[in-house]
Design a protein around this motif. Structure first.
Motif, PDB file in Angstrom:
ATOM      1  N   UNK A   1      31.023  34.496  39.020  1.00 48.86           N
ATOM      2  CA  UNK A   1      29.753  34.086  39.635  1.00 48.86           C
ATOM      3  C   UNK A   1      28.844  35.278  39.922  1.00 48.86           C
ATOM      4  N   UNK A   2      29.409  36.384  40.398  1.00 48.06           N
ATOM      5  CA  UNK A   2      28.562  37.554  40.677  1.00 48.06           C
ATOM      6  C   UNK A   2      27.989  38.140  39.387  1.00 48.06           C
ATOM      7  N   UNK A   3      28.732  38.030  38.282  1.00 53.41           N
ATOM      8  CA  UNK A   3      28.214  38.490  36.978  1.00 53.41           C
ATOM      9  C   UNK A   3      26.999  37.654  36.587  1.00 53.41           C
ATOM     10  N   UNK A   4      27.113  36.315  36.724  1.00 51.24           N
ATOM     11  CA  UNK A   4      25.979  35.437  36.385  1.00 51.24           C
ATOM     12  C   UNK A   4      24.752  35.776  37.231  1.00 51.24           C
ATOM     13  N   UNK A   5      24.964  35.850  38.551  1.00 53.49           N
ATOM     14  CA  UNK A   5      23.813  36.027  39.449  1.00 53.49           C
ATOM     15  C   UNK A   5      23.232  37.442  39.379  1.00 53.49           C
ATOM     16  N   UNK A   6      24.063  38.432  39.087  1.00 52.20           N
ATOM     17  CA  UNK A   6      23.544  39.788  38.895  1.00 52.20           C
ATOM     18  C   UNK A   6      22.615  39.830  37.685  1.00 52.20           C
TER      19      UNK A   6
ATOM     20  N   UNK B   1      36.177  37.780  34.343  1.00 55.39           N
ATOM     21  CA  UNK B   1      34.968  38.600  34.469  1.00 55.39           C
ATOM     22  C   UNK B   1      34.587  39.191  33.114  1.00 55.39           C
ATOM     23  N   UNK B   2      35.584  39.632  32.361  1.00 50.77           N
ATOM     24  CA  UNK B   2      35.337  40.234  31.042  1.00 50.77           C
ATOM     25  C   UNK B   2      34.635  39.243  30.114  1.00 50.77           C
ATOM     26  N   UNK B   3      35.103  37.988  30.096  1.00 50.16           N
ATOM     27  CA  UNK B   3      34.473  36.965  29.253  1.00 50.16           C
ATOM     28  C   UNK B   3      33.053  36.669  29.725  1.00 50.16           C
ATOM     29  N   UNK B   4      32.854  36.642  31.031  1.00 49.21           N
ATOM     30  CA  UNK B   4      31.513  36.410  31.578  1.00 49.21           C
ATOM     31  C   UNK B   4      30.567  37.537  31.171  1.00 49.21           C
ATOM     32  N   UNK B   5      31.071  38.775  31.147  1.00 51.24           N
ATOM     33  CA  UNK B   5      30.242  39.918  30.745  1.00 51.24           C
ATOM     34  C   UNK B   5      29.889  39.847  29.259  1.00 51.24           C
TER      35      UNK B   5
END
Length: 198
Positions: free
Chosen positions: A6-11, A85-89
């Motif tokens: 979620x922090x990756x998306x919102x960042x 997190x890696x996949x989100x990035x």
């Protein structure tokens, strides 16, 4: 903050908005001088490119957040094991690339034209009506219709899943889902309607 999906998306969503606001100064100066553009052709193209990257990236990230929430609710165990997190990035990088690709044609056509002692940054008068309609329809489909459908169907799926919850929570969930869909629709549709009118 702890790095999560979620922090990756919102960042990334915040970064898209920051880039847009960082370039607003150029548009503000131009508007204050009755559309006169004193910054040259490169900045004309770059300013247009950044504003459209912001639009595409913002709506793509909103769609990704909605799809991610839908997956997290419908396939809980899979999401707990595979949602990293890696996949989100990696997905975020792909979204930025897609936003840049979608924005490139607009920056390509944008140019500086001089006339009546004034320099303007806009689409050239040599552009055909067909080219203008193509750009406008592409922006509407990619920048509104597809993301809106992704958000809409994701939240419908979330609502279906949430129906099993207690009545109080269900009513709150309905309000949140309706608010998200309505906010996206009411904030972006006028922009695209104005584009068609122009």
């Amino acid at each position: 903050m702890k790095k999560t999906v979620n922090t990756v998306w919102f960042l990334n969503l915040a970064l898209a908005d920051f880039l847009f606001t960082a370039f607003l100064v150029f548009s503000a100066v131009s508007l204050s001088q009755q559309q006169h553009w004193p910054f040259g052709e490169f900045m004309c193209k770059l300013n247009n490119f950044v504003s459209l990257v912001n639009m595409f990236a913002s709506v793509f990230f909103l769609a990704a957040i909605s799809l991610d929430r839908c997956v997290s609710i419908w396939v809980v165990v899979w999401a707990q094991n595979k949602r990293t997190v890696c996949k989100a990035q990696v997905i975020s990088a792909a979204i930025w690339l897609a936003a840049a690709v979608c924005s490139t044609p607009y920056a390509y056509f944008r140019t500086v034209e001089v006339g009546k002692n004034q320099t303007n940054c806009w689409y050239p008068s040599t552009m055909t009506e067909n080219q203008q309609w193509t750009l406008c329809i592409f922006r509407f489909v990619m920048g509104f219709l597809i993301p809106f459908l992704a958000i809409f169907f994701s939240h419908v799926a979330i609502w279906i899943r949430a129906r099993r919850m207690q009545r109080m929570k269900k009513q709150r969930c309905h309000r949140i889902i309706f608010s998200i869909i309505f906010a996206f629709f009411i904030c972006w549709l006028p922009f695209h309607v104005l584009g068609f009118i122009q």
